[in-house]
Design a protein around this motif. Structure first.
Motif, PDB file in Angstrom:
ATOM      1  N   GLY A  63       0.845  -1.192   0.000  1.00 57.34           N
ATOM      2  CA  GLY A  63       0.000   0.000   0.000  1.00 57.34           C
ATOM      3  C   GLY A  63       0.880   1.242   0.000  1.00 57.34           C
ATOM      4  O   GLY A  63       1.993   1.231   0.523  1.00 57.34           O
ATOM      5  N   ARG A  64       0.365   2.305  -0.591  1.00 55.25           N
ATOM      6  CA  ARG A  64       1.123   3.549  -0.622  1.00 55.25           C
ATOM      7  C   ARG A  64       0.179   4.714  -0.375  1.00 55.25           C
ATOM      8  O   ARG A  64      -0.857   4.837  -1.018  1.00 55.25           O
ATOM      9  CB  ARG A  64       1.822   3.720  -1.972  1.00 55.25           C
ATOM     10  N   CYS A  65       0.534   5.553   0.593  1.00 55.11           N
ATOM     11  CA  CYS A  65      -0.299   6.698   0.950  1.00 55.11           C
ATOM     12  C   CYS A  65       0.584   7.899   1.269  1.00 55.11           C
ATOM     13  O   CYS A  65       1.815   7.824   1.210  1.00 55.11           O
ATOM     14  CB  CYS A  65      -1.160   6.370   2.177  1.00 55.11           C
ATOM     15  N   GLY A  66      -0.070   8.986   1.633  1.00 53.21           N
ATOM     16  CA  GLY A  66       0.655  10.156   2.085  1.00 53.21           C
ATOM     17  C   GLY A  66       0.720  10.192   3.598  1.00 53.21           C
ATOM     18  O   GLY A  66       0.080   9.391   4.294  1.00 53.21           O
ATOM     19  N   GLY A  67       1.497  11.097   4.119  1.00 53.95           N
ATOM     20  CA  GLY A  67       1.624  11.278   5.559  1.00 53.95           C
ATOM     21  C   GLY A  67       2.413  12.537   5.828  1.00 53.95           C
ATOM     22  O   GLY A  67       2.916  13.181   4.901  1.00 53.95           O
ATOM     23  N   SER A  68       2.532  12.894   7.102  1.00 54.30           N
ATOM     24  CA  SER A  68       3.275  14.107   7.441  1.00 54.30           C
ATOM     25  C   SER A  68       3.879  13.976   8.836  1.00 54.30           C
ATOM     26  O   SER A  68       3.308  13.334   9.720  1.00 54.30           O
ATOM     27  CB  SER A  68       2.379  15.342   7.365  1.00 54.30           C
ATOM     28  N   PHE A  69       5.034  14.601   9.009  1.00 54.89           N
ATOM     29  CA  PHE A  69       5.682  14.624  10.316  1.00 54.89           C
ATOM     30  C   PHE A  69       4.927  15.566  11.250  1.00 54.89           C
ATOM     31  O   PHE A  69       4.646  16.710  10.900  1.00 54.89           O
ATOM     32  CB  PHE A  69       7.130  15.093  10.195  1.00 54.89           C
ATOM     33  N   ILE A  70       4.600  15.056  12.453  1.00 51.93           N
ATOM     34  CA  ILE A  70       4.012  15.918  13.480  1.00 51.93           C
ATOM     35  C   ILE A  70       4.973  16.057  14.662  1.00 51.93           C
ATOM     36  O   ILE A  70       4.651  16.721  15.646  1.00 51.93           O
ATOM     37  CB  ILE A  70       2.644  15.381  13.945  1.00 51.93           C
ATOM     38  N   SER A  71       6.101  15.391  14.569  1.00 59.64           N
ATOM     39  CA  SER A  71       7.241  15.614  15.453  1.00 59.64           C
ATOM     40  C   SER A  71       8.454  15.264  14.602  1.00 59.64           C
ATOM     41  O   SER A  71       8.313  14.908  13.427  1.00 59.64           O
ATOM     42  CB  SER A  71       7.171  14.746  16.720  1.00 59.64           C
ATOM     43  N   GLU A  72       9.628  15.319  15.175  1.00 60.18           N
ATOM     44  CA  GLU A  72      10.822  15.017  14.399  1.00 60.18           C
ATOM     45  C   GLU A  72      10.954  13.537  14.068  1.00 60.18           C
ATOM     46  O   GLU A  72      11.790  13.156  13.251  1.00 60.18           O
ATOM     47  CB  GLU A  72      12.067  15.492  15.144  1.00 60.18           C
ATOM     48  N   GLU A  73      10.114  12.692  14.698  1.00 61.91           N
ATOM     49  CA  GLU A  73      10.223  11.260  14.439  1.00 61.91           C
ATOM     50  C   GLU A  73       8.877  10.561  14.302  1.00 61.91           C
ATOM     51  O   GLU A  73       8.839   9.357  14.079  1.00 61.91           O
ATOM     52  CB  GLU A  73      11.038  10.592  15.549  1.00 61.91           C
ATOM     53  N   HIS A  74       7.765  11.304  14.408  1.00 65.03           N
ATOM     54  CA  HIS A  74       6.439  10.698  14.293  1.00 65.03           C
ATOM     55  C   HIS A  74       5.722  11.176  13.036  1.00 65.03           C
ATOM     56  O   HIS A  74       5.729  12.378  12.724  1.00 65.03           O
ATOM     57  CB  HIS A  74       5.581  11.031  15.515  1.00 65.03           C
ATOM     58  N   VAL A  75       5.103  10.221  12.363  1.00 63.54           N
ATOM     59  CA  VAL A  75       4.370  10.504  11.127  1.00 63.54           C
ATOM     60  C   VAL A  75       2.901  10.157  11.329  1.00 63.54           C
ATOM     61  O   VAL A  75       2.572   9.072  11.819  1.00 63.54           O
ATOM     62  CB  VAL A  75       4.949   9.689   9.949  1.00 63.54           C
ATOM     63  N   LEU A  76       2.029  11.075  10.942  1.00 59.79           N
ATOM     64  CA  LEU A  76       0.582  10.843  11.007  1.00 59.79           C
ATOM     65  C   LEU A  76       0.087  10.491   9.617  1.00 59.79           C
ATOM     66  O   LEU A  76       0.415  11.167   8.637  1.00 59.79           O
ATOM     67  CB  LEU A  76      -0.136  12.091  11.514  1.00 59.79           C
ATOM     68  N   THR A  77      -0.718   9.439   9.528  1.00 55.81           N
ATOM     69  CA  THR A  77      -1.273   9.020   8.247  1.00 55.81           C
ATOM     70  C   THR A  77      -2.662   8.446   8.480  1.00 55.81           C
ATOM     71  O   THR A  77      -3.182   8.468   9.606  1.00 55.81           O
ATOM     72  CB  THR A  77      -0.355   7.995   7.556  1.00 55.81           C
TER      73      THR A  77
END
Length: 322
Positions: free
Chosen positions: A86-100
């Motif tokens: 699977g492939r999706c988008g996401g974004s960093f909400i800290s320097e090491e955590h990604v929200l998706t």
């Protein structure tokens, strides 16, 4: 043989040996000098790189871009479940955590799933931290379905600028947000969104309008739409509460496609700080008429977005941010 001739030969051999020895000494000194210089340059480069990273990390502020770059929070999320990818988008909400989006990486046994993010031209292994507790594949949006998951990268990359989380009292009624999508190369779209309650009312109106002929019967149509809304509310007592958990496109037009799920919708404040307002969840189709006198019923696909505000407490708790 003449002794003088032999003596000259001897001197010539000594001169040749001295020349060779001098060359060897010169080469040895040059080699040692180069090694010392390379070691010094390597040490300086290492110090410079560490200093650059240290200086960069020391000035990281969420949502503020301290250098020229494009969306330094945007990532692609890759999930492998057995033979499925699977492939999706996401974004960093800290320097090491990604929200998706949770549905991008959901598996019945997540320990058998492999996750990677693609950021700044490199793949980084990641692990699942948590799904939002109310995520359920079988639920629909009207039942309060949420669609959030948090990953943690195993190696913290440099040049990350995490997005800021919105204020707890932030409410979207109608506004423009910028969608950043990783699909087919990173690109942006400005999307006008509306709140969940307006989404439902539009859905009620168009469902009723599509099933009958209401031209010239404005009051009857209004009462029928209200009755349908009331019927839906009786079936789902938490409709108003759940309406806070959704945003949708203000226009009867689809902006997002496969691969966009989990991608961020952001907004910049007057101080230049970027906030993560929502993520792409999916889309839904419904019947649409330009007016109740329009004989032609059209089918439109409209985008659904997952706002962050209703889930801020869970996000902060998951990140252990106080």
């Amino acid at each position: 043989m003449d002794k003088k001739f032999l003596f000259r030969i001897f001197l010539l051999i000594l001169a040749l040996l001295a020349s060779i020895l001098a060359c060897l000494v010169t080469l040895l000194v040059f080699s040692l000098s180069n090694a010392s210089e390379n070691e010094r340059l390597s040490e300086n480069e290492s110090r410079s790189e560490n200093k650059s990273r240290s200086e960069y990390e020391s000035r990281i502020v969420c949502g503020i871009v301290p250098y020229h770059g494009l969306n330094p929070w945007m990532v692609q999320v890759f999930a492998q479940r057995g033979s499925k990818f699977g492939r999706c988008g996401g974004s960093f909400i800290s320097e090491e955590h990604v929200l998706t989006a949770a549905h991008c990486i959901y598996a019945n046994n997540s320990t058998k799933s492999l996750f990677h993010i693609y950021f700044n031209r490199q793949f980084i292994e990641a692990s699942l931290v948590a799904f939002e507790p109310h995520y359920d594949q079988k639920k629909c949006i009207a039942e309060g379905k949420t669609d959030l998951a948090i990953l943690k990268v195993k190696e913290k990359p440099i040049f990350v600028v995490p997005l800021c989380l919105p204020p707890k009292n932030y409410f979207v009624q109608k506004t423009d947000l910028i969608l950043t999508s990783p699909r087919e190369g990173y690109h942006e779209k400005v999307i006008s969104v509306i709140d969940g309650k307006t989404c439902w009312q539009r859905y009620f109106r168009n469902t009723v309008a599509a099933n009958s002929t209401w031209c010239g019967k404005d009051q009857e149509f209004k009462r029928a739409a209200e009755a349908y809304e009331e019927e839906t509310r009786n079936k789902n007592e938490d409709l108003d509460l759940n309406s806070l958990k959704v945003l949708c496109g203000a226009e009867a037009k689809q902006y997002t496609f496969k691969g966009d799920s989990g991608s961020p919708l952001v907004q910049q404040d007057q101080n230049g700080r970027w906030y993560l307002i929502a993520i792409v969840r999916g889309s839904h189709t419904y019947n649409w008429k330009e007016s109740i006198c329009d004989n032609q019923t059209k089918i439109f696909t409209v985008d659904d977005f997952q706002p962050l505000v209703p889930n801020l407490a869970w996000i902060y708790e998951t990140l252990k941010i106080k």
